[in-house]
Design an enzyme around this catalytic site. Sequence first.
Site, PDB file in Angstrom:
ATOM      1  N   ASP A 299      21.251  61.747  29.242  1.00  0.00           N
ATOM      2  CA  ASP A 299      21.288  61.210  30.596  1.00  0.00           C
ATOM      3  C   ASP A 299      21.814  62.291  31.514  1.00  0.00           C
ATOM      4  O   ASP A 299      22.732  63.020  31.145  1.00  0.00           O
ATOM      5  CB  ASP A 299      22.238  60.000  30.648  1.00  0.00           C
ATOM      6  CG  ASP A 299      21.515  58.740  30.235  1.00  0.00           C
ATOM      7  OD1 ASP A 299      20.328  58.620  30.562  1.00  0.00           O
ATOM      8  OD2 ASP A 299      22.150  57.912  29.557  1.00  0.00           O
ATOM      9  N   ALA A 371      22.938  47.962  52.610  1.00  0.00           N
ATOM     10  CA  ALA A 371      21.602  48.183  52.052  1.00  0.00           C
ATOM     11  C   ALA A 371      20.548  48.174  53.143  1.00  0.00           C
ATOM     12  O   ALA A 371      19.490  48.762  53.002  1.00  0.00           O
ATOM     13  CB  ALA A 371      21.296  47.114  51.010  1.00  0.00           C
ATOM     14  N   ASP A 507      25.553  53.845  26.892  1.00  0.00           N
ATOM     15  CA  ASP A 507      26.667  52.909  26.971  1.00  0.00           C
ATOM     16  C   ASP A 507      26.273  51.524  27.466  1.00  0.00           C
ATOM     17  O   ASP A 507      26.846  50.538  27.064  1.00  0.00           O
ATOM     18  CB  ASP A 507      27.791  53.480  27.841  1.00  0.00           C
ATOM     19  CG  ASP A 507      27.303  53.838  29.239  1.00  0.00           C
ATOM     20  OD1 ASP A 507      26.091  53.681  29.499  1.00  0.00           O
ATOM     21  OD2 ASP A 507      28.121  54.281  30.058  1.00  0.00           O
TER      22      ASP A 507
END
Lengths: 671, 599
Positions: A299, A371, A507
């Site tokens: 990642d 947003a 994770d």
Amino acid sequence: MSTNSVSIFEPRILVPAIGDAFLKLNPRLMVKNPVMFVTLVGAVISTVDAFRSPGQTLFVAQIALWLWFTVLFANFAEAVAEGRGKAQAKALRQTRTRTNANKLNARGSIESVDADSLRKGDVVLVRTNEIIPADGEIISGAATVDESAITGESAPVIREAGGDRSAVTGGTRVLSDEIKIRITANPGEGFLDRMIQLVEGASRQKTPNEIALTILLAALTVVFLLAVITLKPFGIYSGVNFSDVVLISLLVCLIPTTIGGLLSAIGIAGMDRLLQRNVLAMSGRAVEAAGDVDVLLLDKTGTITLGNRQAVAFLPASGVTEPEVADAAQLASLADETPEGRSVVVLAKNFGIRARAIHELPGARFVPFTAQTRMSGVDFEGRQIRKGAAEAVRKFLGGSLPLEVEHAVENVSRSGGTPLVVATHERALGVIHLKDIVKGGLADRFKRFRAMGIRTVMITGDNQLTAAAIAQEAGVDDFLAEAKPEDKLALIRQEQQGGRMIAMIGDGTNDAPALAQADVGVAMNTGTQAAKEAGNMVDLDSNPTKLLEIIEIGKQLLITRGALTTFSIANDVAKYFAIIPAMLMVTFPVIAPLNVMHLHSPDSAILSAVIFNALIIIALIPLALRGVKFRPLGAVEILRRNLLIYGVGGVILPFVGIKLIDLVVAGLHLA
Amino acid sequence: MNAHQWLELAVYIAALVLVTRPLGLYLNHVLNPAGRTWLDPVLRPLEKLTYRVLGVDATKEHDWKQYAFAMLIFSLVSCLFTYAILRLQNFLPLNPQHFGALSSHLAFNTAVSFTTNTNWQSYGGENTMSYLSQMVALAIHNFFSAAVGIAIAAALVRGIARHTAQTIGNFWVDLTRIMYYLLLPICLVLALFFVSQGMIQNFKPYTTAKLIEPQTVSVQKTDASGKPVVDAKGGPVMENQTLDTQTIVQGPMASQIAIKMLGTNGGGYTNANAAHPFENPTPLSNFLQMLALLCIGSALTYHLGRETKNQKHGWAVWSAMFAMFLAGVLVCWWAEAKGNPIHQQLGVAVADGNMEGKEVRFGILDSALFATVTTDASCGAVNSMHDSFTPLGGLVPLFNIQTGEVIFGGVGAGLYGMLIFVVLTVFIAGLMVGRTPEYLGKKIEAYDVKMVLLAFVILAFIILGFTAWASVSNWGTSSLANQGPHGLSEMLYAYTSGAGNNGSAFAGLNANTPWYDTTLGVDMLLGRFGMIVPLLALAGSLARKKIVPAGAGTFPVTGLTFVVLLVGTVILVGALTFLPALTLGPIVEHFLMLKGNLF
């Protein structure tokens, strides 16, 4: 873990190992290792023979003694390898004190029950300074938790409901706040229990390659058994009567006792080395697979780059100075508590603008990021200062940005950075260049992996342009941009279809399918329960770059096995030259020239070979436990180097060793 | 070891290298059912007709069990067929010398011997076998057993080259194509060439010729029942015998010799094998026979490279074989050229070295080269008597066989034998690069190791087991012509030769006894099928696996390091297994010879 710093060669490991070496003489355990079992049988027969060969008692007794040593040394190696794990398991057990749990029953009231009575699905309440009674998932609340019992890391970690940090482990302690937990493991099946079992090696099973290698060693043992047993009739034909003890000596010297004695120690030590780096491998198979990995999925965030982007430059629009941009950028970021926002404030200081506190700006109204607007900023002294993505600012300013700002935005994007445009309600002031900071030393590390034939693939949600730039800077071989969680799984499947082995670290819950699919799936300890269950390793430090070390340890384990097997077989040449002439010398004195080492007498030659054979096991224990030094080179180079050391060296060393032992044996008049 | 001989060796090597690629490419077409050869216009209809007659569906492939089953059935039936002919030869035609039927144990031994491509002969062909037995019972197996060997190698190569596949080819198709496109055409040309060199091909009864100079020889006197007469002291009583006639062997020789060499069978038409002037008339025929011996084994390595798309690997395997071949030739040649020190002290040494048991026509090099080639190739044809070699010179053929016939080896058998060692090498040393072992992208796992080692243990078991049994049994030692270490070598050689399906003999052992015939028969059967069946299982297992793409971290199966490693494994594993036995045989004998003792 507290015992991590224990050296394997400390008395507290070595002393109990001596006792264990004797306990391991149990034939039912020995029979699992065909090579050492044959040696054990040889030792028993020679011991009996010692009482039945009047003229030869001293010689036969010595051989018998050294054969016993050979077996014990091998057992000792295994016991030492297990030693540290056992010590660690003991330490872990001590943390598992009996605890009571506050169980929430169906009516919502709390009752205090024994932690051992908790079952999957029960809900418990854990308050400050209480021990979490079993593995579980936080369903409400957040708390700081001391996980040092498992990770050895004393700094507390935050665990909260929802998201990827909701898993808690039984045996850890809540330091502040209170949380409600849904239990996910029955007693005895929790993480700590599993960890104790793994560390102790109680449920250790032979790995696939270990099984295959054991078959090879068993087959070689059978072949040598044939070669030695048939010597008896050949001897009768030739008028030579080979005594049992001589034939047993030859047999034990020829069968691969070195690798046979050290094989399981090597495997245990490999898992132990991982543990020292705070990686818990759920099976030896996973460690072995780590050596075989062809592709590393990494990642971007957290593994390749530091978690956060940082401001590195201000690019002003025409007619605006850099300090002006810096000033506006800082004002717009004062209330922005994200690492990116803080890095803007810090960078602005370089332009002589001191960091202002919010309360120093009377009348300022902060505009948080939403947003909808996708901008944040401040309204201050009649100015509306904003920073945000180019598109958002363009909309804010009524549809267009100055040409040079557009250029700057494009340049920053192309270089892998993130552009933020700073503007007042009147005009665009300039661009903040936010950059992903690639961790130091990675490019070098990836280069080493490339030399070993391992491909690194970076996974990121960034767009192609940004991803390409970072990929280049980090030196990965390939990247997957704009990746969704399911893309990861698809990529793994596709690579596996092509026969490749994949390693990844993850994770989140959405990583679980990919972790399960990957050949080596390392879950971070901070991750969700689902991720931890899906992977075949858990990194207690939750450090994504750990994957690289895991692979090196996997390779080291395999190399050590191969090197000692080669060494063991190569040793046989010298042993032939020691024992065969000694066996025939009396009947056929003409073969004296074959005694190339000029060993003192037939008896001393045989005894010396047997002694060498036993001592080499002890001598190689450190190598077996620490592993052969791993160098990141191409296969051809590694092979050539190891062949030279363990193959050619394996042929030569015993000539020297047996000669030296013979000098001692002759000097002490032992034979 | 003069310049002329060095030149001949160089020419031989050059010819072997030159033939490898073209023949390998041709093999590639033969072993691929869809392959095309220039013989297609003639042979394709015949091939299709054969399938129709046999009821074979050529498009359907076998998994390894079906393949093995077909191979075993075919071998069993053809073996019984030969056994029947040999037992009934006195009732069958083409028997001008009116030879009687073979004893049951000799017929068993011979049928097994030819079925397994061993061609061990416990009999002298010219005074045992009718023309029908030679041509039908024996020669047919020269073709069949060779074709089976090549088919097994082809199946194993398919197993290595394919991935995620269930099948490894169709046994009947492989067998048919190898017979029609490979063995028969080449043998036809070879046979014609041999006839041009003076080899015979007829059905005439043996000719009796009158000697121009009658010869008197001294032989041991025998009484009426055929027992040797002894004098009072137990010594033999000698009498003079005058010989004035000689029987000259006739028969269909050329047709059989071509396949005897090309198919690495080695069963001689005559007892003298390739030392007989009819079986090997000229130096040129000798050269071509040696080339025919190794050419298919050599070309199969090219086929391996081609099929696995890794030609360098093919050449690496070839190089390992070649290195051992060359070392063998040089040691054997050197030992023979140096000669026997005792002869030299006595002043009876031939200037050129140890000529005992060698044809003067061929000399030292051609004998040493032939001996090396024939034992490398598990052929067993001989143009000199290995028993008469110096101990070290004789050790080379013995060791060649004990390495498992992998130095080019018997047709097909050489490649699949060598691939056992390749897998073993990859498995032992492969770990040292830090990956679990893989061969050409295939992971070598427990099952594969088990199969490879099963084949290996079986070989060691039968060779050492039977020799040990014989060495302490009356039936074993009473057949020995020589005592002491040499006798042990004779027994060891016999069982090694049988298990390795070589068939060459250390002369001096009277093997035509019920015990030897039977034990050697079992030895040959296990040596052949005890190896083939696990190997087919290996082929099946490899075919099912995925292929891991090669990268910088992959264990290299090409290049010098691999060649050295492979040779090291072959020699070390061979040496470690047989060294104790060899020590009591040829090695002790060598040292005794240096001290003046001969056996």
